[in-house]
Write a protein that holds these residues in place. Structure first.
Motif, mmCIF file in Angstrom:
data_model
loop_
_atom_site.group_PDB
_atom_site.id
_atom_site.type_symbol
_atom_site.label_atom_id
_atom_site.label_comp_id
_atom_site.label_asym_id
_atom_site.label_seq_id
_atom_site.Cartn_x
_atom_site.Cartn_y
_atom_site.Cartn_z
ATOM 1 N N ASP A 1 91.309 42.241 68.045
ATOM 2 C CA ASP A 1 91.888 42.307 66.820
ATOM 3 C C ASP A 1 93.313 42.904 67.013
ATOM 4 N N ALA A 2 94.445 42.409 66.146
ATOM 5 C CA ALA A 2 95.509 42.929 66.127
ATOM 6 C C ALA A 2 96.385 43.045 64.922
ATOM 7 N N ARG A 3 97.127 44.049 64.728
ATOM 8 C CA ARG A 3 97.750 44.007 63.393
ATOM 9 C C ARG A 3 98.914 43.045 63.207
ATOM 10 N N GLN A 4 99.526 43.297 64.404
ATOM 11 C CA GLN A 4 100.744 42.381 64.732
ATOM 12 C C GLN A 4 100.746 41.578 65.930
ATOM 13 N N VAL A 5 101.093 40.207 65.755
ATOM 14 C CA VAL A 5 101.006 39.343 67.232
ATOM 15 C C VAL A 5 102.338 38.832 67.472
ATOM 16 N N ALA A 6 102.784 38.907 68.775
ATOM 17 C CA ALA A 6 104.042 38.142 69.201
ATOM 18 C C ALA A 6 103.690 36.968 70.188
ATOM 19 N N VAL A 7 104.028 35.766 69.798
ATOM 20 C CA VAL A 7 103.860 35.095 70.619
ATOM 21 C C VAL A 7 105.045 34.531 71.672
ATOM 22 N N ALA A 8 104.946 34.977 72.603
ATOM 23 C CA ALA A 8 106.042 34.663 73.814
ATOM 24 C C ALA A 8 105.657 33.961 75.145
ATOM 25 N N ALA B 1 100.449 25.258 70.700
ATOM 26 C CA ALA B 1 98.854 25.333 70.484
ATOM 27 C C ALA B 1 98.453 26.430 69.653
ATOM 28 N N LEU B 2 98.954 27.755 70.341
ATOM 29 C CA LEU B 2 98.603 29.046 69.700
ATOM 30 C C LEU B 2 98.813 28.991 67.944
ATOM 31 N N MET B 3 100.246 28.559 67.725
ATOM 32 C CA MET B 3 100.651 28.651 66.387
ATOM 33 C C MET B 3 99.852 27.421 65.552
ATOM 34 N N ASP B 4 99.370 26.322 66.097
ATOM 35 C CA ASP B 4 98.480 25.490 65.707
ATOM 36 C C ASP B 4 97.220 26.097 65.226
#
Length: 396
Positions: free
Chosen positions: A212-219, A226-229
């Motif tokens: 579980d995370a309060r914020q996530v950054a996809v790099a 696929a992660l955003m999907d």
């Protein structure tokens, strides 16, 4: 902090999860930890852009991009002013973390073999000056004076003085060590399979368990789509498998970052003497495969062109070739919060992403911590894809 218990995450909650341990992910995680955030950096492993990078620092528009993606040039131009800032930021970052990236900014040459190719450089340089770059055109006599290593086919070139090179292996190692010192928990061989909103944050399903995370950054470069999907949002990032080569060590020969006005190539010589030959020749990516492999035809074409441009390279042995995954968007980076999902950020730098890495990571860190980035971030916002997402949903 880099050796979690085998087969499990070191903990089940974090303030910020950064996905992707390339140059952007490493820098972003370090910047956030430096600002007091509890950060976990997750990476699936494999041959991504940063681990396969050839170490070029680009500023001028690359002819390869203009040739392959003419419909994206106008979009790319909106990001062009970031490139000289990014090169300067590499210097600043190197000093700030007391590192040695073997960085040399000795200028970049884009070489023309024909009058027609030189005319292309004339038009390109005119547009680049309009956009704020400092470039100049060189004729054959000028090239013989400053780049005598070029072969007789060189007709002229465009010189961009603030282009250069660094050693990506040293960079990646030293930046990773810095991120660890800042307190980042780095978890390797951890694939994020799903990312979904949950309460006031996000739930991540990974190969090592739930997080579980309060914020996530996809790099995560080409894995970002696929992660955003899985989070219910749209980010059109596509994979681009590329390969590079490196020679045995040689005496100092190539002083500049060398490109071609029409053909795909980059040439640079490291301080250790090896010559890195790259520039965007394709690698092979089988359907369903996670990692690319070298295409022999690209090896032959790439090194043959290198020898043609710099004849002295003909006596050197190629000691290694490798393949990696670049990522393609629309010519610009995607930097910022995803629409309708507060706390979920994209950190995809755009073309020549290694050059842009530390600067774009800092910009996203500023957005995530409520600071003023000092740059108009609207051109890089994920908001620009909403119309395309709506079109795709309507077509289904």
């Amino acid at each position: 902090m880099n050796d979690p218990t085998m087969g499990a995450l070191p903990r089940r909650q974090t303030d910020v999860a950064v996905i992707g341990v390339g140059i952007v992910g490493l820098c972003l995680a370090g910047f956030l930890a430096q600002r007091g955030r509890d950060v976990m950096l997750l990476d699936a492993g494999g041959s991504a852009a940063s681990t396969a990078n050839a170490g070029s620092l680009h500023v001028q528009m690359q002819s390869r991009f203009m040739r392959l993606f003419p419909e994206r040039v106008a979009s790319f131009e909106q990001q062009l002013p970031l490139y000289p800032k990014a090169v300067e930021y590499w210097r600043e970052f190197e000093r700030a973390i007391n590192a040695d990236f073997e960085m040399k900014v000795s200028g970049g040459l884009m070489v023309a073999e024909t009058p027609e190719q030189f005319d292309f450089l004339v038009a390109k340089s005119r547009r680049e000056r309009e956009l704020g770059l400092e470039v100049e055109l060189l004729e054959r006599a000028d090239l013989q004076r400053i780049a005598p290593y070029l072969g007789p086919a060189a007709f002229g070139a465009e010189l961009c003085a603030n282009e250069g090179k660094l050693n990506p292996l040293k960079c990646n190692t030293q930046i990773r060590a810095w991120a660890s010192r800042m307190g980042v928990t780095i978890v390797d061989q951890c694939k994020v399979n799903q990312l979904r909103p949950a309460g006031s944050g996000f739930a991540l399903t990974t190969s090592l368990g739930a997080l579980d995370a309060r914020q996530v950054a996809v790099a995560a470069g080409p894995g970002a789509r696929a992660l955003m999907d899985s989070a219910g949002t749209f980010l059109p990032v596509d994979p681009e498998p590329l390969h590079m080569n490196i020679t045995e060590a040689a005496p100092p020969l190539i002083l500049h970052l060398v490109q071609h006005a029409e053909r795909s190539i980059t040439l640079k010589q490291l301080s250790t003497g090896q010559v890195v030959i790259g520039g965007g020749w394709p690698a092979k990516l089988a359907a369903g495969a996670d990692y690319p492999v070298v295409d022999p035809a690209s090896v032959i074409g790439n090194v043959s062109l290198a020898q043609f441009m710099v004849p002295a390279l003909g006596s050197l042995q190629i000691i290694r070739t490798w393949a990696g995954m670049n990522s393609k968007v629309d010519g610009r980076g995607v930097l910022g919060e995803m629409p309708g999902l507060p706390g979920l950020h994209a950190a995809i730098p755009g073309d020549a992403g290694y050059t842009l890495g530390p600067l774009t990571a800092r910009l996203v860190a500023d957005l995530m911590t409520g600071r003023d980035p000092g740059v108009d971030m609207r051109p890089y916002s994920p908001m620009r894809f909403q119309a395309e997402e709506l079109r795709l949903l309507t077509a289904q």
